[in-house]
Design an enzyme around this catalytic site. Sequence first.
Site, PDB file in Angstrom:
ATOM      1  N   GLY A 257       0.870  -1.177   0.000  1.00  0.00           N
ATOM      2  CA  GLY A 257       0.000   0.000   0.000  1.00  0.00           C
ATOM      3  C   GLY A 257       0.901   1.220   0.000  1.00  0.00           C
ATOM      4  O   GLY A 257       1.840   1.307   0.814  1.00  0.00           O
ATOM      5  N   ALA A 258       0.621   2.163  -0.911  1.00  0.00           N
ATOM      6  CA  ALA A 258       1.567   3.259  -1.155  1.00  0.00           C
ATOM      7  C   ALA A 258       1.975   4.026   0.120  1.00  0.00           C
ATOM      8  O   ALA A 258       3.170   4.162   0.410  1.00  0.00           O
ATOM      9  CB  ALA A 258       0.979   4.194  -2.207  1.00  0.00           C
TER      10      ALA A 258
ATOM     11  N   ASP B 124      -1.604   4.636  -6.245  1.00  0.00           N
ATOM     12  CA  ASP B 124      -0.170   4.469  -5.986  1.00  0.00           C
ATOM     13  C   ASP B 124       0.650   5.644  -6.519  1.00  0.00           C
ATOM     14  O   ASP B 124       1.712   5.958  -5.986  1.00  0.00           O
ATOM     15  CB  ASP B 124       0.323   3.155  -6.595  1.00  0.00           C
ATOM     16  CG  ASP B 124      -0.232   1.995  -5.783  1.00  0.00           C
ATOM     17  OD1 ASP B 124      -1.365   1.564  -6.062  1.00  0.00           O
ATOM     18  OD2 ASP B 124       0.438   1.566  -4.833  1.00  0.00           O
TER      19      ASP B 124
END
Length: 358
Positions: A59-60, A250
């Site tokens: 997860g960014a 992202d």
Amino acid sequence: VPGNVPSDAPFETVRWQGSLDDGCLVLLDQTKLPLEQVEVVCHDVDLVAEAIETLMVRGAPAIGVAAAYGVVLGVRPAGDSDRGSFQQRLQAVIDQLGSTRPTAVNLFRSLRRLERVAAACGPGATAREVVGKLFTEACAIHAEDQWMCREIGRHGAELLEDGMGVLTHCNAGALATGGRGTALAVVLAAHESGKRLHVYVDETRPLLQGSRLTAWELTRYGIDSTVLCDSAAASLMRRGRVQAVVVGADRIAGNGDTANKVGTYGLALAAEAHGVPFYVAAPSSTFDLSLADGASIPIEERASEEITHFQGRQVAAPGVRAYNPAFDVTPARLIRAIISERGRIEPVSAERIADILG
Ligand code: MRU
């Protein structure tokens, strides 16, 4: 507060434990969820890099936070060196972490921030003092992420109405951030304000971040949810069950083109075809204004085995090749609004993005 960023989520995805001198980075191992809740304790940067590469942390925004603490772990042993050797070590650590995953820009943003903090330390500062400054910055990145998640939830919740069916893809929840999530923060804030929602969760092939992680979070929050194969999303929309799609991101280019988990683009096309609004929820740390549009966003290609094998067993015909991009790019024109911590960006255009984020 350095070393003690208060948790804003019902569980801790990323946390620093202990003091700067002898503390460590603790990650919830997301490869083991939902069946096992196991923590990975990182005392060195090698394990942090491995955790990012293998999606123990993913997860960014969560990658950005973990990488910041990873830099601290990587340079801490050089605290007694001269500034020249320290700088070399810092560069090596930044290069190592920067080569883990290419798409989420939060990773590179964190690394650049730490690089700048070190560069701003005067020549008289000792290496140990620089380590202290880097740690303070890593804690700030973490705390900011928590704040941004909460604000995204606040701005996005207004878009969801009582009784709506909301579809999401991948995991953009507390597991994907240092706080309470992005797309799921929107759902959570609406739920907390008393709106009853039903969340449809794309399972998210091939690594199942939806069915393993998002469904795990929603179940814990007591939010009604249903998991579906990614390929069932279009027909679900056609049946009128989805009133909004909310996903994370992202990397978002200057014009709003958005890279997110592969499958997001198809979902946006299906949403357009069925007149369903498609929202992206993302903090300003996920924007890359150095890119005019999505064409130059680097897209990670992952190992073929993620597709040809399932839980270690071959499932595809032996010898067949696999195409496995981890992300795709959704053009801005398909996105009704981007929900950022600074407010909603609508319509999604370079001008509006510059207005809100500039
Ligand atoms: O490969 P992953 O699991 O790191 O991909 C994550 C996503 O695509 C998320 O949707 C994105 O990072 C947003 S997280 C708030």
